[in-house]
Design a protein around this motif. Structure first.
Motif, mmCIF file in Angstrom:
data_model
loop_
_atom_site.group_PDB
_atom_site.id
_atom_site.type_symbol
_atom_site.label_atom_id
_atom_site.label_comp_id
_atom_site.label_asym_id
_atom_site.label_seq_id
_atom_site.Cartn_x
_atom_site.Cartn_y
_atom_site.Cartn_z
ATOM 1 N N CYS A 32 0.928 -1.270 -0.006
ATOM 2 C CA CYS A 32 -0.129 -0.019 0.077
ATOM 3 C C CYS A 32 0.933 1.234 -0.028
ATOM 4 N N GLU A 33 0.515 2.242 -0.741
ATOM 5 C CA GLU A 33 1.423 3.359 -0.848
ATOM 6 C C GLU A 33 1.386 4.248 0.409
ATOM 7 N N ASP A 34 0.114 4.521 1.036
ATOM 8 C CA ASP A 34 -0.070 5.252 2.005
ATOM 9 C C ASP A 34 0.726 4.745 3.439
ATOM 10 N N ARG A 35 0.997 3.724 3.571
ATOM 11 C CA ARG A 35 1.729 2.939 4.691
ATOM 12 C C ARG A 35 1.107 3.438 6.144
ATOM 13 N N GLU A 36 -0.132 3.896 6.113
ATOM 14 C CA GLU A 36 -0.428 4.668 7.428
ATOM 15 C C GLU A 36 -1.318 3.531 8.271
ATOM 16 N N HIS A 37 -2.084 2.656 7.490
ATOM 17 C CA HIS A 37 -2.833 1.671 8.296
ATOM 18 C C HIS A 37 -1.874 0.508 8.904
ATOM 19 N N LYS A 38 -2.139 0.180 10.256
ATOM 20 C CA LYS A 38 -1.248 -0.847 10.893
ATOM 21 C C LYS A 38 -2.153 -2.100 11.190
ATOM 22 N N TYR A 39 -1.899 -3.304 10.995
ATOM 23 C CA TYR A 39 -2.633 -4.340 11.231
ATOM 24 C C TYR A 39 -2.051 -4.805 12.521
ATOM 25 N N PRO A 40 -2.955 -5.102 13.722
ATOM 26 C CA PRO A 40 -2.435 -5.735 14.733
ATOM 27 C C PRO A 40 -1.958 -6.897 15.046
ATOM 28 N N ARG A 41 -2.445 -7.922 13.943
ATOM 29 C CA ARG A 41 -1.799 -9.287 13.944
ATOM 30 C C ARG A 41 -1.535 -9.482 12.574
ATOM 31 N N PRO A 42 -0.457 -10.588 12.394
ATOM 32 C CA PRO A 42 -0.140 -10.968 11.344
ATOM 33 C C PRO A 42 -1.248 -11.652 10.094
ATOM 34 N N ASP A 43 -1.919 -12.167 10.824
ATOM 35 C CA ASP A 43 -3.060 -12.829 10.037
ATOM 36 C C ASP A 43 -4.042 -11.507 9.390
ATOM 37 N N ASN A 44 -4.111 -10.796 10.145
ATOM 38 C CA ASN A 44 -4.802 -9.463 9.530
ATOM 39 C C ASN A 44 -4.249 -9.029 8.387
ATOM 40 N N LEU A 45 -2.892 -8.963 8.303
ATOM 41 C CA LEU A 45 -2.290 -8.370 7.168
ATOM 42 C C LEU A 45 -2.273 -9.504 6.069
ATOM 43 N N GLN A 46 -2.086 -10.634 6.414
ATOM 44 C CA GLN A 46 -2.178 -11.519 5.255
ATOM 45 C C GLN A 46 -3.673 -11.762 4.672
ATOM 46 N N ARG A 47 -4.692 -11.279 5.312
ATOM 47 C CA ARG A 47 -5.988 -11.407 4.929
ATOM 48 C C ARG A 47 -6.109 -10.189 3.801
ATOM 49 N N HIS A 48 -5.592 -8.793 4.606
ATOM 50 C CA HIS A 48 -5.562 -7.777 3.566
ATOM 51 C C HIS A 48 -4.925 -7.975 2.140
ATOM 52 N N VAL A 49 -3.678 -8.723 2.350
ATOM 53 C CA VAL A 49 -3.043 -8.838 1.187
ATOM 54 C C VAL A 49 -3.940 -9.797 0.381
ATOM 55 N N ARG A 50 -4.361 -10.703 0.777
ATOM 56 C CA ARG A 50 -5.018 -11.983 -0.190
ATOM 57 C C ARG A 50 -6.423 -11.309 -0.894
ATOM 58 N N VAL A 51 -6.922 -10.163 -0.124
ATOM 59 C CA VAL A 51 -8.154 -9.493 -0.810
ATOM 60 C C VAL A 51 -7.775 -8.416 -1.377
ATOM 61 N N HIS A 52 -6.791 -7.614 -1.172
ATOM 62 C CA HIS A 52 -6.684 -6.348 -1.775
ATOM 63 C C HIS A 52 -5.450 -6.144 -2.817
ATOM 64 N N VAL A 95 -4.255 -9.172 -4.875
ATOM 65 C CA VAL A 95 -4.259 -10.464 -5.462
ATOM 66 C C VAL A 95 -3.289 -10.887 -6.388
ATOM 67 N N ASP A 96 -2.537 -9.973 -6.891
ATOM 68 C CA ASP A 96 -1.662 -10.050 -7.890
ATOM 69 C C ASP A 96 -0.084 -10.444 -6.994
ATOM 70 N N LYS A 97 -0.039 -10.293 -5.812
ATOM 71 C CA LYS A 97 0.960 -10.354 -4.837
ATOM 72 C C LYS A 97 1.232 -11.949 -4.241
ATOM 73 N N ASP A 98 2.053 -12.501 -4.121
ATOM 74 C CA ASP A 98 2.472 -13.875 -3.716
ATOM 75 C C ASP A 98 2.781 -13.743 -2.100
ATOM 76 N N GLN A 99 1.923 -14.694 -1.581
ATOM 77 C CA GLN A 99 2.123 -14.852 0.031
ATOM 78 C C GLN A 99 3.518 -15.116 0.447
ATOM 79 N N ASN A 100 4.327 -15.327 -0.452
ATOM 80 C CA ASN A 100 5.579 -15.662 -0.199
ATOM 81 C C ASN A 100 6.707 -14.463 -0.747
ATOM 82 N N ASP A 101 6.130 -13.425 -1.145
ATOM 83 C CA ASP A 101 6.865 -12.090 -1.416
ATOM 84 C C ASP A 101 7.685 -11.644 -0.376
ATOM 85 N N ALA A 102 9.042 -11.279 -0.834
ATOM 86 C CA ALA A 102 10.191 -11.234 0.119
ATOM 87 C C ALA A 102 9.690 -9.868 1.209
ATOM 88 N N ALA A 103 8.948 -8.915 0.382
ATOM 89 C CA ALA A 103 8.666 -7.852 1.190
ATOM 90 C C ALA A 103 7.677 -8.115 2.344
#
Length: 154
Positions: free
Chosen positions: A94-114, A116-124
């Motif tokens: 995300c460009e804004d880098r302002e929203h913080k997810y309290p748990r890793p699974d919250n971030l993983q769900r965000h990436v899966r939903v928003h 979709v072109d990114k791999d769950q094993n992406d280095a970043a």
């Protein structure tokens, strides 16, 4: 062995390896949960039908603190604590880098939903998820299982 308070459902097959005399069924009206292998699992399940909430967040201003919504299960309260204690996991995509997810699974769900072109094993993403909090669960390592050959697997 089931006691008189437990209804056995003869129309529903028991889980694999369990005979009908070993299966436990929830007797809550309208509940269609599958049969349970043990009385303990049935008792744990019955908690979903209860309105009792015995666990509360320790942060007084939290809506889940005493007098608020609370939690039915202790593990849910502990996991919720990360909302208050976590430094936050920021989405590397995300460009804004302002929203913080309290748990890793919250971030993983965000990436899966928003993203979709990114791999769950992406280095970043892996780098962000590798952060450890100093609060609950800090320093814990995943339990390793021994495989059939006696060597460790994660």
């Amino acid at each position: 062995m089931p006691d008189g308070n437990i209804n056995i459902a003869p129309t529903q097959p028991p889980p694999s390896g369990i005979t009908m005399d070993m299966a436990y069924k929830c007797d809550n009206p309208g509940c269609n949960a599958p049969l349970f292998q043990t009385q303990y699992l049935l008792s744990s399940h019955k908690n979903v039908h209860s309105s009792t909430r015995n666990y509360y967040c320790e942060v007084p201003s939290c809506p889940r603190s005493i007098g608020g919504k609370g939690f039915k299960r202790k593990n849910e309260m502990i996991r919720h604590g990360l909302v208050h204690n976590s430094p936050g996991y920021v989405c590397p995509f995300c460009e804004d880098r302002e929203h913080k997810y309290p748990r890793p699974d919250n971030l993983q769900r965000h990436v899966r939903v928003h993203h979709v072109d990114k791999d769950q094993n992406d280095a970043a993403l892996r780098a962000v998820l590798a952060q450890r909090t100093e609060g609950v669960g800090a320093g814990k390592q995943r339990r390793r299982r021994t495989n059939a050959h006696g060597s460790m697997s994660s």
